[in-house]
Design a protein around this motif. Structure first.
Motif, PDB file in Angstrom:
ATOM      1  N   VAL A 180      71.146  11.952  74.061  1.00 16.91           N
ATOM      2  CA  VAL A 180      72.638  12.295  74.493  1.00 16.91           C
ATOM      3  C   VAL A 180      73.285  12.219  73.259  1.00 16.91           C
ATOM      4  CG1 VAL A 180      74.567  11.525  75.591  1.00 16.91           C
ATOM      5  CG2 VAL A 180      72.346  11.305  76.652  1.00 16.91           C
ATOM      6  N   VAL A 181      73.337  11.368  72.234  1.00 15.55           N
ATOM      7  CA  VAL A 181      74.179  11.435  71.096  1.00 15.55           C
ATOM      8  C   VAL A 181      73.735  12.674  70.161  1.00 15.55           C
ATOM      9  CG1 VAL A 181      74.748  10.259  69.105  1.00 15.55           C
ATOM     10  CG2 VAL A 181      74.874   8.843  71.188  1.00 15.55           C
ATOM     11  N   GLY A 182      72.571  12.782  69.806  1.00 17.97           N
ATOM     12  CA  GLY A 182      72.015  13.876  69.027  1.00 17.97           C
ATOM     13  C   GLY A 182      72.348  15.323  69.456  1.00 17.97           C
ATOM     14  N   PRO A 183      72.419  15.759  70.902  1.00 25.05           N
ATOM     15  CA  PRO A 183      72.693  17.126  71.093  1.00 25.05           C
ATOM     16  C   PRO A 183      74.323  17.119  71.216  1.00 25.05           C
ATOM     17  CG  PRO A 183      70.991  16.326  72.593  1.00 25.05           C
ATOM     18  CD  PRO A 183      71.348  15.176  71.610  1.00 25.05           C
ATOM     19  N   VAL A 184      75.143  16.341  71.373  1.00 27.98           N
ATOM     20  CA  VAL A 184      76.584  16.346  71.280  1.00 27.98           C
ATOM     21  C   VAL A 184      76.930  16.713  69.839  1.00 27.98           C
ATOM     22  CG1 VAL A 184      78.819  15.340  71.316  1.00 27.98           C
ATOM     23  CG2 VAL A 184      76.879  15.287  73.316  1.00 27.98           C
ATOM     24  N   LEU A 185      76.512  15.729  69.138  1.00 30.03           N
ATOM     25  CA  LEU A 185      76.835  15.969  67.403  1.00 30.03           C
ATOM     26  C   LEU A 185      76.081  17.353  67.131  1.00 30.03           C
ATOM     27  CD1 LEU A 185      75.820  12.485  66.279  1.00 30.03           C
ATOM     28  CD2 LEU A 185      78.060  13.436  66.626  1.00 30.03           C
ATOM     29  N   GLU A 186      75.343  17.852  67.391  1.00 31.05           N
ATOM     30  CA  GLU A 186      74.594  19.007  66.958  1.00 31.05           C
ATOM     31  C   GLU A 186      75.527  20.200  67.338  1.00 31.05           C
ATOM     32  OE1 GLU A 186      70.522  18.596  68.240  1.00 31.05           O
ATOM     33  OE2 GLU A 186      69.743  18.230  66.165  1.00 31.05           O
ATOM     34  N   ALA A 187      75.820  19.952  68.939  1.00 26.14           N
ATOM     35  CA  ALA A 187      76.845  21.143  69.395  1.00 26.14           C
ATOM     36  C   ALA A 187      77.990  21.033  68.435  1.00 26.14           C
ATOM     37  CB  ALA A 187      76.957  20.680  70.699  1.00 26.14           C
ATOM     38  N   LEU A 188      78.674  20.102  68.172  1.00 26.21           N
ATOM     39  CA  LEU A 188      79.805  20.321  67.306  1.00 26.21           C
ATOM     40  C   LEU A 188      79.659  20.704  65.977  1.00 26.21           C
ATOM     41  CD1 LEU A 188      80.789  18.508  69.882  1.00 26.21           C
ATOM     42  CD2 LEU A 188      82.409  17.219  68.474  1.00 26.21           C
ATOM     43  N   ARG A 189      78.615  20.371  65.459  1.00 29.61           N
ATOM     44  CA  ARG A 189      78.252  20.675  63.974  1.00 29.61           C
ATOM     45  C   ARG A 189      77.823  22.235  64.245  1.00 29.61           C
ATOM     46  NH1 ARG A 189      75.716  15.093  62.438  1.00 29.61           N
ATOM     47  NH2 ARG A 189      77.404  13.966  61.723  1.00 29.61           N
ATOM     48  N   GLY A 190      76.873  22.600  65.038  1.00 31.99           N
ATOM     49  CA  GLY A 190      76.632  24.096  65.206  1.00 31.99           C
ATOM     50  C   GLY A 190      77.810  24.992  65.484  1.00 31.99           C
ATOM     51  N   ALA A 191      78.972  24.444  65.995  1.00 32.25           N
ATOM     52  CA  ALA A 191      80.041  25.423  66.377  1.00 32.25           C
ATOM     53  C   ALA A 191      80.923  25.573  65.332  1.00 32.25           C
ATOM     54  CB  ALA A 191      80.859  24.964  67.608  1.00 32.25           C
ATOM     55  N   GLY A 192      80.723  24.704  64.214  1.00 27.82           N
ATOM     56  CA  GLY A 192      81.544  24.851  62.957  1.00 27.82           C
ATOM     57  C   GLY A 192      82.442  23.565  62.614  1.00 27.82           C
ATOM     58  N   VAL A 193      82.255  22.545  63.348  1.00 28.82           N
ATOM     59  CA  VAL A 193      83.271  21.489  63.198  1.00 28.82           C
ATOM     60  C   VAL A 193      83.108  20.746  62.054  1.00 28.82           C
ATOM     61  CG1 VAL A 193      84.256  19.524  64.262  1.00 28.82           C
ATOM     62  CG2 VAL A 193      83.638  21.205  65.933  1.00 28.82           C
ATOM     63  N   GLY A 194      83.601  21.026  60.982  1.00 31.52           N
ATOM     64  CA  GLY A 194      83.329  20.493  59.467  1.00 31.52           C
ATOM     65  C   GLY A 194      83.898  19.362  59.234  1.00 31.52           C
ATOM     66  N   VAL A 195      84.435  18.476  60.190  1.00 30.12           N
ATOM     67  CA  VAL A 195      85.237  17.279  59.461  1.00 30.12           C
ATOM     68  C   VAL A 195      84.466  16.212  60.263  1.00 30.12           C
ATOM     69  CG1 VAL A 195      87.653  18.151  59.741  1.00 30.12           C
ATOM     70  CG2 VAL A 195      86.475  17.162  61.982  1.00 30.12           C
ATOM     71  N   PRO A 196      84.573  14.944  59.501  1.00 29.14           N
ATOM     72  CA  PRO A 196      83.702  13.838  60.089  1.00 29.14           C
ATOM     73  C   PRO A 196      83.863  13.620  61.507  1.00 29.14           C
ATOM     74  CG  PRO A 196      84.804  13.227  58.257  1.00 29.14           C
ATOM     75  CD  PRO A 196      85.486  14.777  58.374  1.00 29.14           C
ATOM     76  N   LEU A 197      82.566  13.478  62.040  1.00 34.22           N
ATOM     77  CA  LEU A 197      82.345  13.156  63.597  1.00 34.22           C
ATOM     78  C   LEU A 197      82.245  11.655  63.776  1.00 34.22           C
ATOM     79  CD1 LEU A 197      80.190  16.116  64.662  1.00 34.22           C
ATOM     80  CD2 LEU A 197      82.439  15.753  64.637  1.00 34.22           C
ATOM     81  N   VAL A 198      82.938  11.049  64.883  1.00 35.31           N
ATOM     82  CA  VAL A 198      82.896   9.794  65.013  1.00 35.31           C
ATOM     83  C   VAL A 198      82.351   9.379  66.572  1.00 35.31           C
ATOM     84  CG1 VAL A 198      84.346   7.420  64.871  1.00 35.31           C
ATOM     85  CG2 VAL A 198      84.772   9.631  63.512  1.00 35.31           C
ATOM     86  N   VAL A 199      81.515   8.509  66.737  1.00 35.44           N
ATOM     87  CA  VAL A 199      81.244   8.063  68.116  1.00 35.44           C
ATOM     88  C   VAL A 199      81.388   6.707  68.282  1.00 35.44           C
ATOM     89  CG1 VAL A 199      79.479  10.039  68.064  1.00 35.44           C
ATOM     90  CG2 VAL A 199      78.769   7.728  67.386  1.00 35.44           C
ATOM     91  N   PRO A 200      81.792   6.289  69.536  1.00 38.38           N
ATOM     92  CA  PRO A 200      81.641   4.757  70.030  1.00 38.38           C
ATOM     93  C   PRO A 200      80.429   4.278  70.028  1.00 38.38           C
ATOM     94  CG  PRO A 200      82.184   6.004  71.820  1.00 38.38           C
ATOM     95  CD  PRO A 200      81.906   7.034  70.789  1.00 38.38           C
ATOM     96  N   ALA A 201      80.235   2.910  69.714  1.00 42.61           N
ATOM     97  CA  ALA A 201      79.086   2.123  69.767  1.00 42.61           C
ATOM     98  C   ALA A 201      79.335   0.743  70.652  1.00 42.61           C
ATOM     99  CB  ALA A 201      78.252   1.852  68.543  1.00 42.61           C
ATOM    100  N   GLY A 202      79.815   0.905  71.904  1.00 34.77           N
ATOM    101  CA  GLY A 202      80.371   0.025  72.746  1.00 34.77           C
ATOM    102  C   GLY A 202      79.699  -0.639  73.853  1.00 34.77           C
ATOM    103  N   VAL A 203      80.371  -1.422  74.673  1.00 35.16           N
ATOM    104  CA  VAL A 203      79.887  -1.877  75.617  1.00 35.16           C
ATOM    105  C   VAL A 203      80.014  -0.510  77.136  1.00 35.16           C
ATOM    106  CG1 VAL A 203      80.281  -4.184  75.290  1.00 35.16           C
ATOM    107  CG2 VAL A 203      82.257  -2.789  76.402  1.00 35.16           C
ATOM    108  N   GLY A 204      80.946   0.072  76.811  1.00 31.24           N
ATOM    109  CA  GLY A 204      81.115   1.222  77.784  1.00 31.24           C
ATOM    110  C   GLY A 204      79.832   2.064  77.876  1.00 31.24           C
ATOM    111  N   ALA A 205      79.049   2.262  76.535  1.00 30.00           N
ATOM    112  CA  ALA A 205      77.870   3.150  76.676  1.00 30.00           C
ATOM    113  C   ALA A 205      76.594   2.226  76.949  1.00 30.00           C
ATOM    114  CB  ALA A 205      77.740   3.724  75.321  1.00 30.00           C
ATOM    115  N   GLU A 206      76.613   0.930  76.335  1.00 25.83           N
ATOM    116  CA  GLU A 206      75.461  -0.160  76.281  1.00 25.83           C
ATOM    117  C   GLU A 206      76.059  -1.447  76.432  1.00 25.83           C
ATOM    118  OE1 GLU A 206      72.545  -1.889  76.907  1.00 25.83           O
ATOM    119  OE2 GLU A 206      71.890   0.049  76.657  1.00 25.83           O
ATOM    120  N   PRO A 207      75.933  -2.244  77.611  1.00 26.96           N
ATOM    121  CA  PRO A 207      76.446  -3.434  77.828  1.00 26.96           C
ATOM    122  C   PRO A 207      75.756  -4.588  76.891  1.00 26.96           C
ATOM    123  CG  PRO A 207      75.554  -2.846  79.698  1.00 26.96           C
ATOM    124  CD  PRO A 207      75.317  -1.561  78.914  1.00 26.96           C
ATOM    125  N   ASP A 208      74.604  -4.452  76.727  1.00 23.23           N
ATOM    126  CA  ASP A 208      73.681  -5.519  76.048  1.00 23.23           C
ATOM    127  C   ASP A 208      73.837  -5.413  74.569  1.00 23.23           C
ATOM    128  OD1 ASP A 208      71.760  -7.468  76.010  1.00 23.23           O
ATOM    129  OD2 ASP A 208      70.396  -5.848  75.342  1.00 23.23           O
TER     130      ASP A 208
END
Length: 257
Positions: free
Chosen positions: A60-88
């Motif tokens: 899930v994470v990889g394709p989203v990052l690739e879509a943004l970078r492939g579209a030309g989003v050249g600034v740093p990309l940030v993702v959350p790594a919290g309980v909303g995505a994985e409670p354990d």
């Protein structure tokens, strides 16, 4: 050098929150591009499965990052790594260690269990860390104390993202004793715009976007992330002009690094 403005392009929002919320990877990429064109220096995106659930899965994470970078989003990309995505906590560690496509930064909430180990694992993979610490609200055991007790061995790759419950200058006065890390101040919903103004006066980074607030400063419903970013840029310029050449507020020294 103008303060960093991070665009939170979707957050925990869904289709029920209106047309301004981008949902598909293509929509996220288009919204991110427009936000950057409006003045955003980084983009925070919450990767989601096709059914709308937040996920840290590399599929899930990889394709989203690739879509943004492939579209030309050249600034740093940030993702959350919290309980909303994985409670354990162990599950979060396993997920980030399995990422094949890496973000530039990841958000780690120091109010959540396992934050120290997760932040260390991310840094070990070459991913910079936004350490989120809530200030002014009820967060259980003191997240700021946990952050300060965590040995910041790479201060250039760690940023303190202080989430303020209100735009109370007393909440940022204590930031003078921080380790030498960059500071970003932000709020959500009713606190979003007042805290953004406070961040501008303090000279720290800040963030805005439909992930945090759905309305413009005048109360109108925002039509897009780009509209929110453009409004934020105006407020940042106005606040900086109001501060003028006077002495910097308490948080400015830490936030300017």
């Amino acid at each position: 050098m103008r303060p960093l403005l991070l665009a939170s392009v979707n957050g925990a929002r869904g289709a029920a929150d209106g047309a301004a919320v981008p949902l598909s990877p293509a929509d996220l990429a288009g919204s991110a591009l427009a936000a950057v064109a409006a003045g955003a220096g980084e983009v925070l995106v919450h990767p989601r499965t096709p059914c709308g659930r937040e996920s840290l899965s590399p599929r899930v994470v990889g394709p989203v990052l690739e879509a943004l970078r492939g579209a030309g989003v050249g600034v740093p990309l940030v993702v959350p790594a919290g309980v909303g995505a994985e409670p354990d906590p162990a599950g979060r560690l396993e997920r980030v260690r399995s990422w094949a496509v890496l973000p530039d930064r990841a958000v780690v909430h120091f109010a959540e269990p396992g934050a120290e180990e997760l932040a260390g694992a991310l840094l070990g993979r070459g991913v910079a860390v936004d350490a989120v610490v809530p200030l002014g609200g009820a967060a259980g055991p003191d997240p700021m104390a946990r952050f300060l007790a965590w040995p910041v061995r790479e201060p250039g790759r760690v940023r303190l993202a202080a989430e303020l419950a209100s735009a109370d200058p007393a909440l940022v006065a204590g930031l003078r004793g921080l380790p030498p890390v960059a500071v970003l101040l932000f709020g959500r919903e009713a606190a979003a715009w007042p805290v953004l103004r406070l961040a501008a006066r303090c000279g720290t980074g800040t963030r805005i976007g439909v992930g945090d607030v759905l309305h413009l400063p005048d109360g109108r419903r925002a039509r897009s992330n780009a509209e929110l970013v453009a409004a934020a840029r105006v407020l940042v310029r106005e606040a900086a002009a109001a501060v003028g050449a006077g002495p910097p507020p308490p948080a400015a020294t830490a936030g300017s690094r």
